[in-house]
Motif scaffolding. Structure first.
Motif, PDB file in Angstrom:
ATOM      1  N   PHE A 250     -13.958 -10.502  -9.935  1.00  0.00           N
ATOM      2  CA  PHE A 250     -13.017  -9.454 -10.309  1.00  0.00           C
ATOM      3  C   PHE A 250     -11.746  -9.639  -9.496  1.00  0.00           C
ATOM      4  O   PHE A 250     -11.796  -9.743  -8.274  1.00  0.00           O
ATOM      5  N   VAL A 251     -10.611  -9.696 -10.161  1.00  0.00           N
ATOM      6  CA  VAL A 251      -9.324  -9.905  -9.502  1.00  0.00           C
ATOM      7  C   VAL A 251      -8.414  -8.711  -9.789  1.00  0.00           C
ATOM      8  O   VAL A 251      -8.281  -8.292 -10.937  1.00  0.00           O
ATOM      9  N   THR A 252      -7.818  -8.168  -8.723  1.00  0.00           N
ATOM     10  CA  THR A 252      -6.818  -7.115  -8.876  1.00  0.00           C
ATOM     11  C   THR A 252      -5.531  -7.549  -8.175  1.00  0.00           C
ATOM     12  O   THR A 252      -5.552  -8.414  -7.306  1.00  0.00           O
ATOM     13  N   THR A 253      -4.444  -6.942  -8.561  1.00  0.00           N
ATOM     14  CA  THR A 253      -3.150  -7.185  -7.920  1.00  0.00           C
ATOM     15  C   THR A 253      -2.584  -5.837  -7.487  1.00  0.00           C
ATOM     16  O   THR A 253      -1.768  -5.240  -8.188  1.00  0.00           O
ATOM     17  N   PRO A 254      -3.032  -5.336  -6.328  1.00  0.00           N
ATOM     18  CA  PRO A 254      -2.635  -3.997  -5.900  1.00  0.00           C
ATOM     19  C   PRO A 254      -1.163  -3.880  -5.497  1.00  0.00           C
ATOM     20  O   PRO A 254      -0.624  -2.780  -5.504  1.00  0.00           O
ATOM     21  N   GLN A 255      -0.545  -4.993  -5.152  1.00  0.00           N
ATOM     22  CA  GLN A 255       0.861  -4.965  -4.770  1.00  0.00           C
ATOM     23  C   GLN A 255       1.614  -6.073  -5.492  1.00  0.00           C
ATOM     24  O   GLN A 255       1.244  -7.246  -5.380  1.00  0.00           O
ATOM     25  N   ILE A 256       2.648  -5.694  -6.211  1.00  0.00           N
ATOM     26  CA  ILE A 256       3.470  -6.669  -6.932  1.00  0.00           C
ATOM     27  C   ILE A 256       4.937  -6.287  -6.729  1.00  0.00           C
ATOM     28  O   ILE A 256       5.309  -5.126  -6.888  1.00  0.00           O
ATOM     29  N   SER A 257       5.734  -7.291  -6.369  1.00  0.00           N
ATOM     30  CA  SER A 257       7.182  -7.072  -6.267  1.00  0.00           C
ATOM     31  C   SER A 257       7.882  -8.223  -6.992  1.00  0.00           C
ATOM     32  O   SER A 257       7.225  -9.123  -7.522  1.00  0.00           O
ATOM     33  N   ASP A 258       9.195  -8.214  -6.965  1.00  0.00           N
ATOM     34  CA  ASP A 258       9.956  -9.295  -7.599  1.00  0.00           C
ATOM     35  C   ASP A 258       9.765 -10.626  -6.881  1.00  0.00           C
ATOM     36  O   ASP A 258       9.923 -11.689  -7.476  1.00  0.00           O
ATOM     37  N   LYS A 259       9.375 -10.586  -5.598  1.00  0.00           N
ATOM     38  CA  LYS A 259       9.283 -11.816  -4.805  1.00  0.00           C
ATOM     39  C   LYS A 259       7.860 -12.275  -4.515  1.00  0.00           C
ATOM     40  O   LYS A 259       7.626 -13.447  -4.269  1.00  0.00           O
ATOM     41  N   GLU A 260       6.904 -11.351  -4.530  1.00  0.00           N
ATOM     42  CA  GLU A 260       5.538 -11.754  -4.204  1.00  0.00           C
ATOM     43  C   GLU A 260       4.533 -10.748  -4.762  1.00  0.00           C
ATOM     44  O   GLU A 260       4.895  -9.652  -5.178  1.00  0.00           O
ATOM     45  N   ALA A 261       3.284 -11.182  -4.727  1.00  0.00           N
ATOM     46  CA  ALA A 261       2.199 -10.308  -5.168  1.00  0.00           C
ATOM     47  C   ALA A 261       0.993 -10.536  -4.268  1.00  0.00           C
ATOM     48  O   ALA A 261       0.807 -11.616  -3.709  1.00  0.00           O
ATOM     49  N   LYS A 262       0.208  -9.508  -4.115  1.00  0.00           N
ATOM     50  CA  LYS A 262      -1.031  -9.607  -3.358  1.00  0.00           C
ATOM     51  C   LYS A 262      -2.185  -9.566  -4.351  1.00  0.00           C
ATOM     52  O   LYS A 262      -2.269  -8.648  -5.164  1.00  0.00           O
ATOM     53  N   ALA A 263      -3.039 -10.565  -4.280  1.00  0.00           N
ATOM     54  CA  ALA A 263      -4.213 -10.610  -5.150  1.00  0.00           C
ATOM     55  C   ALA A 263      -5.455 -10.374  -4.304  1.00  0.00           C
ATOM     56  O   ALA A 263      -5.597 -10.931  -3.216  1.00  0.00           O
ATOM     57  N   VAL A 264      -6.348  -9.540  -4.789  1.00  0.00           N
ATOM     58  CA  VAL A 264      -7.625  -9.280  -4.136  1.00  0.00           C
ATOM     59  C   VAL A 264      -8.717  -9.797  -5.062  1.00  0.00           C
ATOM     60  O   VAL A 264      -8.790  -9.400  -6.225  1.00  0.00           O
TER      61      VAL A 264
END
Length: 127
Positions: free
Chosen positions: A95-109
């Motif tokens: 299971f993959v989530t992306t709790p933080q996304i911006s124009d420059k980067e994203a955090k994948a869990v």
């Protein structure tokens, strides 16, 4: 199933079977699924004959779905035989989530669920 597969887990993955599926292997009921539009897995392992012939039977029942429109019936999507070791990534276990996304980067869990069919705990690692 070949004798060399003894000790593995064996599953059938159904992508779609309409409806109220019941699955048998060698005369033993190994699973089922009440819905026709969702995928499901059955574990064949308890009923497999290694080094011999195996017969799969699938019964589908749409008797209580009568209406003016024909809902369809049968195995209408792919069915796969899946062989795994006794310790493996569980069905739908990633299971993959992306709790933080911006124009420059994203955090994948990433979450991974492992299944251990051995009688004792084992050490392992994911790569």
């Amino acid at each position: 199933m070949e004798k060399k597969d003894e000790g593995k887990r064996l599953y059938l993955d159904f992508d779609g079977a309409m409806a109220h599926a019941e699955v048998w292997l060698n005369g033993k009921k190994v699973g089922g699924h009440p819905y026709g539009y969702t995928s499901f897995r059955v574990d064949l392992t308890p009923a497999v004959v290694y080094g011999g012939e195996n017969v799969v039977a699938v019964r589908l029942n749409t008797e209580d779905m009568g209406s003016r429109w024909y809902p369809g019936a049968g195995i209408y999507r792919h069915v796969r035989l899946v062989k795994t070791s006794q310790v493996h990534v569980d069905h739908w276990g990633v299971f993959v989530t992306t709790p933080q996304i911006s124009d420059k980067e994203a955090k994948a869990v990433i979450s991974v669920k492992l299944r251990n069919h051995l009688p004792d705990p084992v050490k392992g690692h994911l790569r």
